[in-house]
Structures are given as C-alpha cells and as structure tokens.
Design an enzyme around this catalytic site. Structure first.
Site, PDB file in Angstrom:
ATOM      1  CG  HIS A  22      -5.596  -1.775  -1.593  1.00  0.00           C
ATOM      2  ND1 HIS A  22      -4.703  -1.303  -2.515  1.00  0.00           N
ATOM      3  CD2 HIS A  22      -5.176  -1.315  -0.393  1.00  0.00           C
ATOM      4  CE1 HIS A  22      -3.786  -0.570  -1.913  1.00  0.00           C
ATOM      5  NE2 HIS A  22      -4.047  -0.570  -0.615  1.00  0.00           N
TER       6      HIS A  22
ATOM      7  CB  CYS B  44      -0.946  -0.083   1.200  1.00  0.00           C
ATOM      8  SG  CYS B  44      -2.086   1.287   1.465  1.00  0.00           S
TER       9      CYS B  44
ATOM     10  CG  ASP C 254      -6.397  -2.170  -5.279  1.00  0.00           C
ATOM     11  OD1 ASP C 254      -7.083  -1.273  -4.749  1.00  0.00           O
ATOM     12  OD2 ASP C 254      -5.197  -2.358  -5.017  1.00  0.00           O
TER      13      ASP C 254
END
Length: 246
Positions: A213, A132, A179
């Site tokens: 994600h 991330c 995502d």
C-alpha cells in the site's frame, strides 16, 4: 501504543523531503495546492490526498509530476481544515477519525474545485487521481461526476454504496499485490462486479506484483532499485490513462 497495530504506510519509511513548485491558494472555503504546466493547458487533474492530508510532500510531488506532463494540478484540502491522520495516533481510534472525514462526503468541495478550474484556470477537460483515502474519493467521483472525464484510483475502493460498480467515467484502479490495507480478495470482488455491472464506460483493474500500500506515491524512483520499475510503470499507466480519456 502508537499506530503500529495496523498502520497505513503512505507516510512510513519513504516520506519525501520535498517542497513543491506550486503555490497554496484559497478556493472558496478550502485551501489548495495548485501547480500549472509551463505551457497553457485546458486540461486539469484534481489530486486527492491520502489520510495524511493535502500537505504531504509525496502527494505534492505527484501533483508536480502531472503539471510537468501538461496538466493543471490542484490538490485541495478535502478535510477542510480538520487535522489529517498522524502516524503517532493509535490505530484503534482511526474509525472514529474517519467517520468525520468520509471520502464519499466531498460533493461541496468537489463542486467548488470544479468551479475554480473552469472559471479561474480555463479548464475544459478535467480528471481525478487519488491515493489511499483519495483513491476511494476518486472512485466516488467516477460514480457521481460524468464531467470528470477520467479517474485513476490508486489503492482505494468505495465499499458501502450499492451503485459502486456503476461507473460514469473511465477509471483505472491500481493496487499492490501485498497491500495489507486492501487485500486481493477485495480487489477480486471489485473486478468481478465491474465485469458484470459496468457496461457503459471503460475501466481497468491492475495489480502490481510485490508492491505494498502506498507504493505509487510513497517511494521515489531512486529509493529502491527493486521497486523502481513497478513505481515507474504505475505512474506511466496513470499518465497514459489520463491522456487517453482527456
């Protein structure tokens, strides 16, 4: 209203209850979580946190996994004592929070960690893995630090630098097909530009079907049998990439 409008799911749903087997140390001006393999090693990996900070159990779980595979793993506090993002915060304030914690403004901390790994741990081969926010930081390291021999950027892309496709070290980019934080059109732009502009080092962009994600470090293998093969495949890809180039 809490962080519901556009949440980053690195901390939602599958936060691990995990303590870690390493220890917290002080590296010059920053704290860090360090875990070493059972046998001596001159290979080290800088593990870079997501927006929920260096103490997130999920990230320490990944550091311990790297150590179990023969790497010294160090997860520094790249926020340098500033508060990580919290799921209870309002997402509308996220950009203001991020402006004070840019993943491309970490040179001082990176250089401190490199000194530590070389002088205190005897590391001769160093790589980076980030998730991330840390995926962006890992991409940044690949642009700035050729001495970092390999990088695995997990759901993160540097977007604001003109040289963002001029990689200096081999980099694996991992993304989830579903995502919502990094949609596939952004991944396509990255891949197309790397094909055109990245000619000096190896790279790979891999999209995992059906994954969201945070899937690589957010979910334990035993949580969801449908996702388990993808999680394991991504983690194996990460280890194989590091092994190949380190």
């Amino acid at each position: 209203m809490a962080n519901e409008a556009k949440p980053c799911p690195c901390d939602i749903g599958d936060r691990m209850e995990y303590g870690g087997v390493g220890q917290e140390v002080q590296i010059e001006h920053i704290k860090a979580y360090v875990v070493k393999p059972t046998s001596p090693s001159d290979k080290a990996v800088i593990v870079i946190q997501d927006i929920y900070g260096w103490q997130l159990p999920n990230t320490r779980y990944m550091a311990d996994m790297l150590a179990a595979n023969g790497y010294i793993a160090v997860c520094p506090d790249f926020y340098v004592g500033k508060e990580p993002w919290s799921p209870s915060q309002d997402w509308s304030s996220f950009q203001q929070w991020l402006d004070d914690r840019k993943p491309t403004n970490i040179n001082t901390e990176v250089e401190a960690v490199l000194r530590f790994l070389k002088a205190q741990c005897g590391a001769q081969r160093i790589g980076a893995v980030g998730f991330c926010w840390g995926g962006v930081a890992t991409h940044y390291l690949a642009l700035q630090y050729p001495e970092v021999r390999a990088g695995v950027s997990v759901y993160g892309i540097v977007k604001e630098r003109e040289d963002r496709y001029d990689l200096k070290s081999p980099t694996l980019f991992i993304f989830g097909e579903k995502d919502e934080v990094i949609p596939l059109d952004q991944v396509s732009v990255l891949e197309n530009n790397l094909k055109e502009k990245c000619t000096k080092v190896d790279y790979k962009v891999k999209i995992f079907p059906g994954q969201t994600h945070g899937f690589v470090h957010r979910k334990r293998e035993d949580i969801n049998s449908t996702d388990q093969p993808r999680i394991q495949e991504a983690r194996t890809d990460m280890l194989n990439w590091l092994h190949k180039y380190m």
